[in-house]
Design a protein around this motif. Sequence first.
Motif, mmCIF file in Angstrom:
data_model
loop_
_atom_site.group_PDB
_atom_site.id
_atom_site.type_symbol
_atom_site.label_atom_id
_atom_site.label_comp_id
_atom_site.label_asym_id
_atom_site.label_seq_id
_atom_site.Cartn_x
_atom_site.Cartn_y
_atom_site.Cartn_z
ATOM 1 N N ALA A 94 -5.526 -5.320 -10.229
ATOM 2 C CA ALA A 94 -4.745 -4.785 -9.109
ATOM 3 C C ALA A 94 -4.337 -5.888 -8.149
ATOM 4 O O ALA A 94 -5.016 -6.916 -8.043
ATOM 5 C CB ALA A 94 -5.574 -3.756 -8.345
ATOM 6 N N VAL A 95 -3.228 -5.634 -7.473
ATOM 7 C CA VAL A 95 -2.780 -6.493 -6.377
ATOM 8 C C VAL A 95 -2.750 -5.605 -5.138
ATOM 9 O O VAL A 95 -1.968 -4.652 -5.063
ATOM 10 C CB VAL A 95 -1.388 -7.090 -6.677
ATOM 11 N N LEU A 96 -3.641 -5.869 -4.220
ATOM 12 C CA LEU A 96 -3.777 -5.032 -3.026
ATOM 13 C C LEU A 96 -2.975 -5.665 -1.893
ATOM 14 O O LEU A 96 -3.268 -6.771 -1.446
ATOM 15 C CB LEU A 96 -5.268 -4.927 -2.654
ATOM 16 N N ILE B 273 6.180 -12.514 -4.610
ATOM 17 C CA ILE B 273 5.164 -12.216 -5.635
ATOM 18 C C ILE B 273 4.875 -10.715 -5.697
ATOM 19 O O ILE B 273 4.383 -10.217 -6.698
ATOM 20 C CB ILE B 273 3.837 -13.025 -5.497
ATOM 21 N N ILE B 274 5.190 -10.001 -4.604
ATOM 22 C CA ILE B 274 4.939 -8.552 -4.624
ATOM 23 C C ILE B 274 5.856 -7.894 -5.665
ATOM 24 O O ILE B 274 5.403 -7.080 -6.470
ATOM 25 C CB ILE B 274 5.104 -7.937 -3.210
ATOM 26 N N ASP B 275 7.123 -8.309 -5.686
ATOM 27 C CA ASP B 275 8.038 -7.767 -6.708
ATOM 28 C C ASP B 275 7.621 -8.223 -8.105
ATOM 29 O O ASP B 275 7.711 -7.458 -9.074
ATOM 30 C CB ASP B 275 9.483 -8.213 -6.436
ATOM 31 N N TYR B 276 7.180 -9.476 -8.195
ATOM 32 C CA TYR B 276 6.714 -10.024 -9.484
ATOM 33 C C TYR B 276 5.588 -9.130 -10.038
ATOM 34 O O TYR B 276 5.591 -8.749 -11.217
ATOM 35 C CB TYR B 276 6.219 -11.459 -9.256
ATOM 36 N N TYR B 277 4.642 -8.762 -9.168
ATOM 37 C CA TYR B 277 3.525 -7.937 -9.626
ATOM 38 C C TYR B 277 3.902 -6.458 -9.741
ATOM 39 O O TYR B 277 3.286 -5.728 -10.522
ATOM 40 C CB TYR B 277 2.322 -8.110 -8.693
ATOM 41 N N LYS B 278 4.905 -6.014 -8.948
ATOM 42 C CA LYS B 278 5.374 -4.617 -9.093
ATOM 43 C C LYS B 278 5.909 -4.410 -10.503
ATOM 44 O O LYS B 278 5.705 -3.366 -11.112
ATOM 45 C CB LYS B 278 6.469 -4.306 -8.062
ATOM 46 N N ALA B 279 6.595 -5.442 -11.021
ATOM 47 C CA ALA B 279 7.148 -5.349 -12.381
ATOM 48 C C ALA B 279 6.030 -5.184 -13.407
ATOM 49 O O ALA B 279 6.254 -4.687 -14.508
ATOM 50 C CB ALA B 279 7.976 -6.594 -12.681
ATOM 51 N N GLN B 280 4.819 -5.590 -13.048
ATOM 52 C CA GLN B 280 3.667 -5.426 -13.955
ATOM 53 C C GLN B 280 2.879 -4.149 -13.621
ATOM 54 O O GLN B 280 1.813 -3.911 -14.195
ATOM 55 C CB GLN B 280 2.724 -6.633 -13.846
ATOM 56 N N GLY B 281 3.371 -3.399 -12.639
ATOM 57 C CA GLY B 281 2.713 -2.142 -12.252
ATOM 58 C C GLY B 281 1.359 -2.335 -11.595
ATOM 59 O O GLY B 281 0.482 -1.460 -11.675
ATOM 60 N N LEU B 282 1.174 -3.463 -10.915
ATOM 61 C CA LEU B 282 -0.163 -3.778 -10.391
ATOM 62 C C LEU B 282 -0.337 -3.545 -8.885
ATOM 63 O O LEU B 282 -1.453 -3.592 -8.380
ATOM 64 C CB LEU B 282 -0.489 -5.254 -10.674
#
Length: 220
Positions: A109-111, A183-192
């Motif tokens: 997860a990315v919080l 990086i938030i969009d980068y990780y959103k693309a991974q559903g995290l």
Amino acid sequence: MRIVLVGPPGAGKGTQAAFLAKNLSIPHISTGDLFRANISRQTELGKLAKSYMDAGNLVPDEVTIAMAKDRMEQPDAVNGFLLDGFPRNVSQAEALDELLESEGMQLDAVLDLEVPEDEVVKRIAGRRVCRNESAHVFHVTYKPPAKEGVCDVCGGELYQRDDDSEETVRKRLEVYHTQTEPIIDYYKAQGLVVTIPALGKVEDVTARAMEALKRVVDDK
Ligand code: ADP
Ligand code: AMP
């Protein structure tokens, strides 16, 4: 669990990380703290990092990634970690993905801690940190120590970080928006990504964060 904490400087990442790491029994890895430890030991890395930190800029990726990798490979991090302040741009996020992939691991997860900018500025302006232990963080009005300038936990001296000056904070916020927010969009693309409002009492934010992380695990 392998978790990344994101949010602007002063959002409360270090404050929350101390509780979350304890609750989840994983080490809290803060690249800012690692750089500050190098500065106080007067290492070459510390000298290099200080010039960037004092200007509110990011320390170059090459040294930052090597330092973070070294810390993540310590024995206490084999079963997970809570990253605070790393990754801080898309190149670092890609490097972290590569590192995890090479070990057959992945992030859970990315919080994302959401705090309005005017509140962040107030939090940074009043922040006081213990010289002995960076996890001992106070605030002149929101969390004042019992005795001014003295850490409640260990009696250490409380100080104001060099990079918490008004001018440097403005630069750090600009760097956050231009380099770290992507990086938030980068990780959103991974559903995290899980975003939580980080206003209110420290313990209420911790409860919100634990609830959000539990949902991520239950959904898997
Ligand atoms: P970050 O690690 O994101 O830069 P810190 O955890 O150091 O932020 O918090 C910045 C300042 O805000 C500290 O002085 C801390 O005591 C204070 N703080 C953290 N969380 C809260 C909160 N929920 N309410 C009020 N002040 C807070
Ligand atoms: P922090 O303690 O997270 O607020 O970080 C303080 C400063 O350390 C930042 O303003 C940067 O100069 C530097 N720093 C911390 N983490 C990183 C990182 N991942 N990449 C580059 N610089 C960093």
